[in-house]
Scaffold this motif. Structure first.
Motif, PDB file in Angstrom:
ATOM      1  N   UNK A  28    -112.252 -12.098 -15.144  1.00 35.08           N
ATOM      2  CA  UNK A  28    -111.346 -12.170 -13.999  1.00 35.08           C
ATOM      3  C   UNK A  28    -109.925 -11.822 -14.399  1.00 35.08           C
ATOM      4  N   UNK A  29    -109.163 -11.340 -13.430  1.00 33.20           N
ATOM      5  CA  UNK A  29    -107.715 -11.182 -13.527  1.00 33.20           C
ATOM      6  C   UNK A  29    -107.149 -12.005 -12.381  1.00 33.20           C
ATOM      7  N   UNK A  30    -106.318 -12.977 -12.715  1.00 36.08           N
ATOM      8  CA  UNK A  30    -105.732 -13.863 -11.688  1.00 36.08           C
ATOM      9  C   UNK A  30    -106.791 -14.420 -10.739  1.00 36.08           C
ATOM     10  N   UNK A  31    -107.876 -14.887 -11.281  1.00 43.04           N
ATOM     11  CA  UNK A  31    -108.998 -15.466 -10.511  1.00 43.04           C
ATOM     12  C   UNK A  31    -109.654 -14.467  -9.565  1.00 43.04           C
ATOM     13  N   UNK A  32    -109.486 -13.179  -9.828  1.00 46.41           N
ATOM     14  CA  UNK A  32    -110.143 -12.125  -9.049  1.00 46.41           C
ATOM     15  C   UNK A  32    -111.195 -11.470  -9.945  1.00 46.41           C
ATOM     16  N   UNK A  33    -112.414 -11.405  -9.467  1.00 48.30           N
ATOM     17  CA  UNK A  33    -113.511 -10.861 -10.249  1.00 48.30           C
ATOM     18  C   UNK A  33    -113.285  -9.396 -10.625  1.00 48.30           C
ATOM     19  N   UNK A  34    -113.497  -9.088 -11.890  1.00 48.73           N
ATOM     20  CA  UNK A  34    -113.521  -7.713 -12.380  1.00 48.73           C
ATOM     21  C   UNK A  34    -114.979  -7.307 -12.596  1.00 48.73           C
ATOM     22  N   UNK A  35    -115.718  -8.123 -13.362  1.00 47.14           N
ATOM     23  CA  UNK A  35    -117.120  -7.808 -13.656  1.00 47.14           C
ATOM     24  C   UNK A  35    -117.864  -9.098 -13.996  1.00 47.14           C
ATOM     25  N   UNK A  36    -119.187  -9.041 -13.800  1.00 48.02           N
ATOM     26  CA  UNK A  36    -120.039 -10.199 -14.101  1.00 48.02           C
ATOM     27  C   UNK A  36    -121.395  -9.676 -14.568  1.00 48.02           C
ATOM     28  N   UNK A  37    -121.886 -10.244 -15.631  1.00 52.08           N
ATOM     29  CA  UNK A  37    -123.219  -9.888 -16.103  1.00 52.08           C
ATOM     30  C   UNK A  37    -124.227 -10.731 -15.325  1.00 52.08           C
ATOM     31  N   UNK A  38    -125.012 -10.090 -14.462  1.00 55.54           N
ATOM     32  CA  UNK A  38    -126.006 -10.811 -13.656  1.00 55.54           C
ATOM     33  C   UNK A  38    -127.333 -10.963 -14.380  1.00 55.54           C
ATOM     34  N   UNK A  39    -127.705  -9.941 -15.103  1.00 53.77           N
ATOM     35  CA  UNK A  39    -128.932  -9.913 -15.904  1.00 53.77           C
ATOM     36  C   UNK A  39    -128.540  -9.320 -17.249  1.00 53.77           C
ATOM     37  N   UNK A  40    -129.374  -9.448 -18.270  1.00 50.79           N
ATOM     38  CA  UNK A  40    -129.002  -8.882 -19.570  1.00 50.79           C
ATOM     39  C   UNK A  40    -128.671  -7.389 -19.535  1.00 50.79           C
ATOM     40  N   UNK A  41    -129.216  -6.662 -18.553  1.00 51.21           N
ATOM     41  CA  UNK A  41    -128.935  -5.230 -18.479  1.00 51.21           C
ATOM     42  C   UNK A  41    -128.293  -4.803 -17.158  1.00 51.21           C
ATOM     43  N   UNK A  42    -127.802  -5.765 -16.378  1.00 49.88           N
ATOM     44  CA  UNK A  42    -127.177  -5.445 -15.084  1.00 49.88           C
ATOM     45  C   UNK A  42    -125.800  -6.081 -14.989  1.00 49.88           C
TER      46      UNK A  42
END
Length: 101
Positions: A28-42
């Motif tokens: 996150x940047x300032x509590x705003x999502x940039x990226x999230x790993x949902x699955x090991x390859x996603x």
């Protein structure tokens, strides 16, 4: 790109903080999502809607927008099918969008 590569890249960007869990880290940047790993390859990456089509078009086998994300500023990156540079470009777009005041 591996999940560890993703972590190293996104955590090197200014003001990025890692949150989430060990299995499902998010950045996150300032509590705003940039990226999230949902699955090991996603990896879910938040990108501007105006840029989403071009991100997907850059590597249609490596990016997708599932129906649940169509109304959101998000794209999925399938790490086992997408080039590292394309993932970095998507992360950069997310970081730029979320870094704006």
């Amino acid at each position: 790109m591996t999940p560890d590569d993703v972590a190293r890249y996104v955590e090197a960007l200014p003001q990025v903080k890692r949150k989430g869990t060990e299995a499902r880290p998010a950045w996150y940047v300032r509590d705003r999502l940039v990226a999230r790993l949902d699955e090991p390859d996603t990896l879910v990456v938040r990108v501007p809607l105006s840029k989403r089509e071009s991100v997907v078009a850059s590597c249609p086998e490596g990016f997708g927008v599932p129906p649940r994300m169509e109304a959101h500023h998000k794209v999925e990156a399938y790490l086992d099918r997408v080039e590292d540079a394309a993932v970095r470009t998507a992360i950069d777009l997310a970081w730029e969008m979320q870094s704006r005041p």
